[in-house]
Design a protein around this motif. Structure first.
Motif, PDB file in Angstrom:
ATOM      1  N   ARG A  14       0.848  -1.179   0.000  1.00 55.60           N
ATOM      2  CA  ARG A  14       0.000   0.000   0.000  1.00 55.60           C
ATOM      3  C   ARG A  14       0.891   1.238   0.000  1.00 55.60           C
ATOM      4  NH1 ARG A  14      -1.996  -0.426   4.893  1.00 55.60           N
ATOM      5  NH2 ARG A  14      -2.683   1.681   4.691  1.00 55.60           N
ATOM      6  N   LEU A  94      -9.839   8.200 -10.242  1.00 60.23           N
ATOM      7  CA  LEU A  94      -9.430   6.904  -9.688  1.00 60.23           C
ATOM      8  C   LEU A  94      -9.146   7.009  -8.189  1.00 60.23           C
ATOM      9  CD1 LEU A  94      -7.013   5.507 -12.404  1.00 60.23           C
ATOM     10  CD2 LEU A  94      -9.142   4.459 -11.636  1.00 60.23           C
ATOM     11  N   ALA A  95      -8.537   8.107  -7.786  1.00 58.27           N
ATOM     12  CA  ALA A  95      -8.108   8.256  -6.406  1.00 58.27           C
ATOM     13  C   ALA A  95      -9.273   8.474  -5.451  1.00 58.27           C
ATOM     14  CB  ALA A  95      -7.121   9.415  -6.293  1.00 58.27           C
ATOM     15  N   TYR A  98     -13.061   6.243  -6.979  1.00 55.40           N
ATOM     16  CA  TYR A  98     -12.938   4.782  -6.908  1.00 55.40           C
ATOM     17  C   TYR A  98     -12.064   4.316  -5.746  1.00 55.40           C
ATOM     18  CZ  TYR A  98     -15.280   4.525 -11.385  1.00 55.40           C
ATOM     19  OH  TYR A  98     -16.201   4.631 -12.386  1.00 55.40           O
ATOM     20  N   ASP A  99     -11.488   5.262  -5.010  1.00 56.86           N
ATOM     21  CA  ASP A  99     -10.723   4.967  -3.798  1.00 56.86           C
ATOM     22  C   ASP A  99      -9.530   4.036  -4.040  1.00 56.86           C
ATOM     23  OD1 ASP A  99     -10.417   5.614  -1.121  1.00 56.86           O
ATOM     24  OD2 ASP A  99     -11.363   3.757  -0.447  1.00 56.86           O
ATOM     25  N   VAL A 100      -8.755   4.312  -5.094  1.00 50.54           N
ATOM     26  CA  VAL A 100      -7.537   3.565  -5.396  1.00 50.54           C
ATOM     27  C   VAL A 100      -6.370   4.268  -4.692  1.00 50.54           C
ATOM     28  CG1 VAL A 100      -5.990   2.777  -7.220  1.00 50.54           C
ATOM     29  CG2 VAL A 100      -8.460   2.802  -7.603  1.00 50.54           C
ATOM     30  N   GLU A 101      -5.764   3.593  -3.733  1.00 52.24           N
ATOM     31  CA  GLU A 101      -4.741   4.240  -2.913  1.00 52.24           C
ATOM     32  C   GLU A 101      -3.502   4.634  -3.711  1.00 52.24           C
ATOM     33  OE1 GLU A 101      -2.057   3.359   1.026  1.00 52.24           O
ATOM     34  OE2 GLU A 101      -4.053   2.481   0.908  1.00 52.24           O
ATOM     35  N   ALA A 103      -3.400   5.589  -6.810  1.00 48.38           N
ATOM     36  CA  ALA A 103      -3.757   6.807  -7.543  1.00 48.38           C
ATOM     37  C   ALA A 103      -3.795   8.011  -6.607  1.00 48.38           C
ATOM     38  CB  ALA A 103      -5.097   6.625  -8.247  1.00 48.38           C
ATOM     39  N   GLN A 104      -4.224   7.808  -5.379  1.00 49.55           N
ATOM     40  CA  GLN A 104      -4.212   8.897  -4.401  1.00 49.55           C
ATOM     41  C   GLN A 104      -2.785   9.384  -4.163  1.00 49.55           C
ATOM     42  OE1 GLN A 104      -6.052   6.999  -1.055  1.00 49.55           O
ATOM     43  NE2 GLN A 104      -8.129   7.224  -1.885  1.00 49.55           N
TER      44      GLN A 104
END
Length: 174
Positions: A14, A94-95, A98-101, A103-104
């Protein structure tokens, strides 16, 4: 035993809990604040202190890099703006939708760098039109560096706060 499961258990993949992300964040902002319009800051300090050949070298480096940045902006600025807007918008969706870590993490690294890029273009345009020399040039470059460092401090703070929130949110304790 599956080696990929073992690897992912040993190394947390992560983004915000990975030490390599924080090292990369520190290296990126350290490099960005050291290179002012493509000129190393120690060169600016040396030119301010010694003058002479060091000052002439600084003026040449600034002229070359300012002309380079303005040429890139004039020739492919619109295309770069469109591609960058698409990439940042895609990352943001995406970040945060869609909560993609991953991408965040990339968005929190890339978005402030675009602000620094816009600042560099603005400073290049100001230097090209005003043609400052000596202390006026040093002041302009130092101002650019201070604003870049301020953007970096805010970026690191926001990223750290968001990263801690993400790490606590996925923690089994909470």
């Amino acid at each position: 035993m599956d080696w990929t499961n073992t690897l992912f258990e040993v190394i947390d993949m992560r983004s915000f809990s990975n030490l390599w992300f924080w090292i990369a964040l520190a290296v990126v902002w350290s490099s960005v604040s050291h290179w002012v319009l493509g000129v190393p800051f120690d060169m600016i300090q040396r030119a301010r202190k010694n003058g002479g050949q060091a000052e002439a070298d600084l003026h040449d480096m600034v002229r070359i890099n300012v002309n380079r940045l303005l040429y890139i902006g004039q020739v492919s600025g619109l295309v770069l703006l469109l591609v960058l807007s698409f990439a940042l918008t895609s990352l943001a969706i995406l970040a945060f939708f869609y909560d993609v870590e991953f991408a965040q993490a990339v968005f929190l690294l890339a978005f402030p760098l675009t602000l620094v890029g816009a600042l560099s273009l603005s400073t290049s345009q100001a230097i090209a039109t005003q043609q400052p020399e000596g202390e006026a040039l040093y002041a302009r470059l130092s101002k650019h560096r201070v604003i870049t460092q301020f953007i970096g401090m805010i970026s690191i703070f926001v990223t750290a706060m968001y990263g801690m929130y993400q790490n606590l949110a996925v923690s089994p304790i909470f």
